[in-house]
Every structure is written in C-alpha cells, then in structure tokens.
Design a protein around this motif. Structure first.
Motif, short mmCIF file in Angstrom:
data_model
loop_
_atom_site.label_atom_id
_atom_site.label_comp_id
_atom_site.label_asym_id
_atom_site.label_seq_id
_atom_site.Cartn_x
_atom_site.Cartn_y
_atom_site.Cartn_z
N ARG A 44 99.37 20.08 19.68
CA ARG A 44 99.64 21.51 19.86
C ARG A 44 100.76 22.00 18.96
N TYR A 47 99.60 22.19 15.37
CA TYR A 47 98.66 23.29 15.25
C TYR A 47 99.40 24.63 15.22
N GLU A 48 100.34 24.83 16.14
CA GLU A 48 101.06 26.10 16.19
C GLU A 48 101.90 26.32 14.93
N VAL A 81 92.36 20.29 18.41
CA VAL A 81 93.74 20.48 18.84
C VAL A 81 93.91 19.87 20.23
N SER A 83 95.81 19.38 23.46
CA SER A 83 96.82 20.07 24.25
C SER A 83 96.34 20.17 25.70
N THR A 85 98.02 22.36 27.59
CA THR A 85 98.49 23.70 27.98
C THR A 85 97.85 24.83 27.18
N LEU A 86 97.43 24.57 25.97
CA LEU A 86 96.85 25.61 25.13
C LEU A 86 95.50 26.04 25.69
N ALA A 89 92.26 28.04 20.81
CA ALA A 89 92.78 27.92 19.45
C ALA A 89 91.77 28.59 18.51
N VAL A 95 89.85 22.99 21.34
CA VAL A 95 90.92 22.42 22.15
C VAL A 95 90.37 21.22 22.91
N ARG A 97 91.61 18.12 25.66
CA ARG A 97 92.67 17.89 26.64
C ARG A 97 93.30 16.50 26.57
#
Length: 180
Positions: A44, A47-48, A81, A83, A85-86, A89, A95, A97
């Motif tokens: 994450r 990615y961010e 990605v 994550s 929490t995300l 995307a 996304v 998990r």
C-alpha cells in the motif's frame, strides 16, 4: 528491483529517498527493464507513493523523456496492491488482501513477463514464503548512516550472482538469483 545506499539502507530514518542517484542513463535502463514485465506487485505505501507522482508525470512539461516514459509504463502495467485497509486502487490496479502462496504462484505462472515486487514489508512476506526468484539490487554510491534495511533480520537466502553492471553515475547493479 531495489535501490540501496552503500551502507545497505533503502530509505533514510525519516523515509528519505532523496539520496537516490537516478540520472537519465539509469532511468532509461529502469524503463527498458520494466516495460518487459508482466506486472507490479506493491504494498500500500509503495502504491500510494507511486500514485502521488506517476499519473500526472507524463503530461508535466517539467518531466524528462525518461520520466514520461516510466509514467506510461506505470499507468499501463497491471498492478497488484497488497493492503488490508485500502478500499480500491486506480490505474489498472487490483487490491489483494493477503499473501497466499498458491495465489502468487498462479499469478507468476501466467504469461506476460516477470513480476516486479515493491515494498519492504511485502518483500519480507514474499521472502518468508520463498516467492522471490531474483534480486536486482542497485547500489547507490552514498552512505546515509541510518535508515531501514530492505531485508528481514531472519532472512537466510543463498544466492548466486547472475550479473553486475556499473553505470556512469557510480550506481552498480547486482543481479542475484536464488540458488537451486
């Protein structure tokens, strides 16, 4: 693929990356390597960081040609990605998990090229599951003194040097493969 300082850190103590010595020659090399890949696997945070820069870099008049080239590669490339929490995307991203080894092996078996792994915590999880086949370490000619190591302390992974290359700016690529 990972950039590290000569003293082995991938980021400074305050997450600094400003010590990287990426000039046009190295950037073109990165682009040539990455455009042949099948996808980016990112945590994450990585990615961010990427999403903050690359969606607009292609049209930014201040961007160099290699920067614009990488922006197009990043935007077009499939991204996975990881994550918890995300919620979503963008930019051709999925996304995921959890690191499930069977799912990663299935992803690796798909046609389209190698997968590039980004994110220290995610890389540690992949290492624990034996899912990293190759390391491309770019050693930058700078000592930063303190920072974060890219590898978990408990990692013991036998490697074989497959390639080395020096760039004009003093960065050295060390490409290692896992021993059989």
């Amino acid at each position: 693929m990972l950039s590290v300082s000569l003293d082995g850190f991938f980021e400074g103590p305050e997450h600094q990356l400003d010590w990287h010595r990426v000039d046009d020659e190295l950037h073109v090399h990165f682009n040539d390597e990455l455009r042949t890949m099948g996808g980016f696997i990112e945590g994450r945070v990585t990615y961010e960081l990427m999403a903050d820069v690359w969606p607009t870099a292609e049209t930014d008049p201040a961007s160099s040609a290699p920067t614009r080239g990488f922006a197009r590669i990043w935007l077009d490339m499939p991204k996975y990605v990881f994550s918890r929490t995300l919620e979503r995307a963008d930019w051709n991203s999925t996304v995921v998990r959890d690191v499930v080894p069977e799912e990663i092996l299935a992803l690796k078996a798909q046609p389209g090229g190698d997968l590039v792994l980004g994110g220290a915590d995610l890389a540690s999880a992949f290492l624990r599951h034996g899912l990293v086949d190759e390391f491309r370490i770019y050693v930058h000619p700078v000592l930063i003194g303190r920072g974060r190591s890219p590898f978990p302390a408990e990692a013991m992974v036998p490697l074989r040097l497959a390639e080395s290359r020096a760039f004009g700016n003093g960065v050295v690529l060390l490409r290692y493969e896992r021993e059989a």
